[in-house]
Motif scaffolding. Structure first.
Motif, PDB file in Angstrom:
ATOM      1  N   PRO A   1      -5.724  -0.637   2.447  1.00 57.65           N
ATOM      2  CA  PRO A   1      -5.895   0.446   1.469  1.00 57.65           C
ATOM      3  C   PRO A   1      -6.129   1.805   2.114  1.00 57.65           C
ATOM      4  O   PRO A   1      -5.875   2.837   1.487  1.00 57.65           O
TER       5      PRO A   1
ATOM      6  N   SER B   1       0.797  -1.226   0.000  1.00 55.87           N
ATOM      7  CA  SER B   1       0.000   0.000   0.000  1.00 55.87           C
ATOM      8  C   SER B   1       0.834   1.283   0.000  1.00 55.87           C
ATOM      9  O   SER B   1       0.284   2.371  -0.045  1.00 55.87           O
TER      10      SER B   1
ATOM     11  N   ASP C   1      -3.404   3.545  -8.534  1.00 64.63           N
ATOM     12  CA  ASP C   1      -4.545   2.635  -8.473  1.00 64.63           C
ATOM     13  C   ASP C   1      -5.694   3.152  -9.344  1.00 64.63           C
ATOM     14  O   ASP C   1      -6.354   2.380 -10.047  1.00 64.63           O
TER      15      ASP C   1
ATOM     16  N   THR D   1      -7.373  -9.435  -3.653  1.00 56.95           N
ATOM     17  CA  THR D   1      -6.540  -9.662  -2.468  1.00 56.95           C
ATOM     18  C   THR D   1      -6.275 -11.153  -2.288  1.00 56.95           C
ATOM     19  O   THR D   1      -5.553 -11.546  -1.369  1.00 56.95           O
TER      20      THR D   1
ATOM     21  N   GLY E   1       4.499  -0.216  -3.602  1.00 56.44           N
ATOM     22  CA  GLY E   1       3.309  -0.758  -4.249  1.00 56.44           C
ATOM     23  C   GLY E   1       2.834   0.117  -5.389  1.00 56.44           C
ATOM     24  O   GLY E   1       2.362  -0.380  -6.420  1.00 56.44           O
TER      25      GLY E   1
ATOM     26  N   ASN F   1      -3.389  -7.047  -4.308  1.00 61.57           N
ATOM     27  CA  ASN F   1      -3.168  -5.963  -3.359  1.00 61.57           C
ATOM     28  C   ASN F   1      -2.950  -6.523  -1.955  1.00 61.57           C
ATOM     29  O   ASN F   1      -3.719  -7.361  -1.487  1.00 61.57           O
TER      30      ASN F   1
ATOM     31  N   HIS G   1       0.283   6.100  -4.467  1.00 66.05           N
ATOM     32  CA  HIS G   1      -0.317   4.785  -4.674  1.00 66.05           C
ATOM     33  C   HIS G   1      -1.771   4.923  -5.119  1.00 66.05           C
ATOM     34  O   HIS G   1      -2.224   4.238  -6.050  1.00 66.05           O
TER      35      HIS G   1
ATOM     36  N   GLN H   1      -7.879  -6.766 -10.244  1.00 66.18           N
ATOM     37  CA  GLN H   1      -7.239  -6.639  -8.946  1.00 66.18           C
ATOM     38  C   GLN H   1      -7.972  -7.518  -7.934  1.00 66.18           C
ATOM     39  O   GLN H   1      -9.187  -7.672  -7.982  1.00 66.18           O
TER      40      GLN H   1
ATOM     41  N   LEU I   1       2.091  -0.909  -9.221  1.00 64.30           N
ATOM     42  CA  LEU I   1       0.885  -0.622  -9.996  1.00 64.30           C
ATOM     43  C   LEU I   1       1.231   0.046 -11.323  1.00 64.30           C
ATOM     44  O   LEU I   1       0.627  -0.255 -12.363  1.00 64.30           O
TER      45      LEU I   1
END
Length: 212
Positions: free
Chosen positions: A86, A57, A97, A109, A61, A82, A93, A107, A65
């Motif tokens: 968040p 995050s 995103d 998790t 990250g 991810n 970030h 995307q 992305l």
């Protein structure tokens, strides 16, 4: 450039570039992502059919992305996992995103995409890690290490201490690490070299210096 620097020195250089020279952090992020994209498309051209970017995050990250989006635009099939909260995402970030959402990059998790990955991009932690990796983060790193696909680490393998090369509980075992501006002290140690794999230094001149 062969000089190795610490995490604090890198933060100082970034701050100077952003606040004194006036180059926005998103521009630096884009340049970093372009360096990773170029290395991947040159070295792993045959592994672009199922690229999985694992993104934390923070700004590392965010780099990931941006790499995902650039690889997508280069014709790769890319998905994003991810990791992290968040709500704690950095501003950069969040911007990256939003761009990925515009391009409708898948995307999740869920770690399931790692089982079928042709290439994994490690963008969980950057140079600032200062505590042992535990919990879900450790599970994610272990899942990456259990993949048969090659792994490209963004700036430093997640879980490696930038200044000492120590494993902070667990760490990504990368095939290649693309680090930015200068080499990092931890990556010059035998342990850091073991986890980094082939080391590529993307300099501010836009060239690449490969250390082994």
């Amino acid at each position: 450039m062969t000089t190795a620097i610490t995490a604090e020195q890198m933060r100082h250089y970034d701050s100077y570039t952003i606040n004194t020279i006036g180059i926005p952090s998103l521009v630096l992020m884009e340049r970093a992502a372009l360096a990773v994209r170029d290395h991947i498309t040159e070295r792993f051209a045959q592994q672009l059919n199922q690229v999985v970017v694992v993104a934390g995050s923070g700004n590392n990250g965010g780099d990931g992305l941006a790499v995902a989006r650039l690889l997508h635009l280069a014709g790769a099939t890319v998905s994003i996992i991810n990791v992290g909260n968040p709500d704690h995402a950095s501003a950069e970030h969040r911007t990256q995103d939003q761009i990925c959402q515009y391009y409708q990059l898948p995307q999740t998790t869920n770690l399931a995409p790692l089982k079928h990955a042709s290439l994994v991009v490690d963008a969980i932690f950057g140079i600032g890690i200062d505590r042992p990796v535990t919990g879900h983060y450790a599970d994610v790193i272990d899942a990456i290490n259990n993949c048969s696909a090659p792994v490209v680490a963004v700036d430093i393998p997640s879980g490696i201490n930038t200044d000492t090369g120590a494993v902070m509980g667990t760490a990504v075992k990368a095939t290649t690490t693309v680090t930015f501006a200068c080499n990092k002290v931890g990556l010059t140690t035998s342990n850091g070299q073991h986890y980094a794999g082939q080391l590529v230094v993307a300099t501010d001149m836009g060239t690449y210096v490969t250390d082994k």
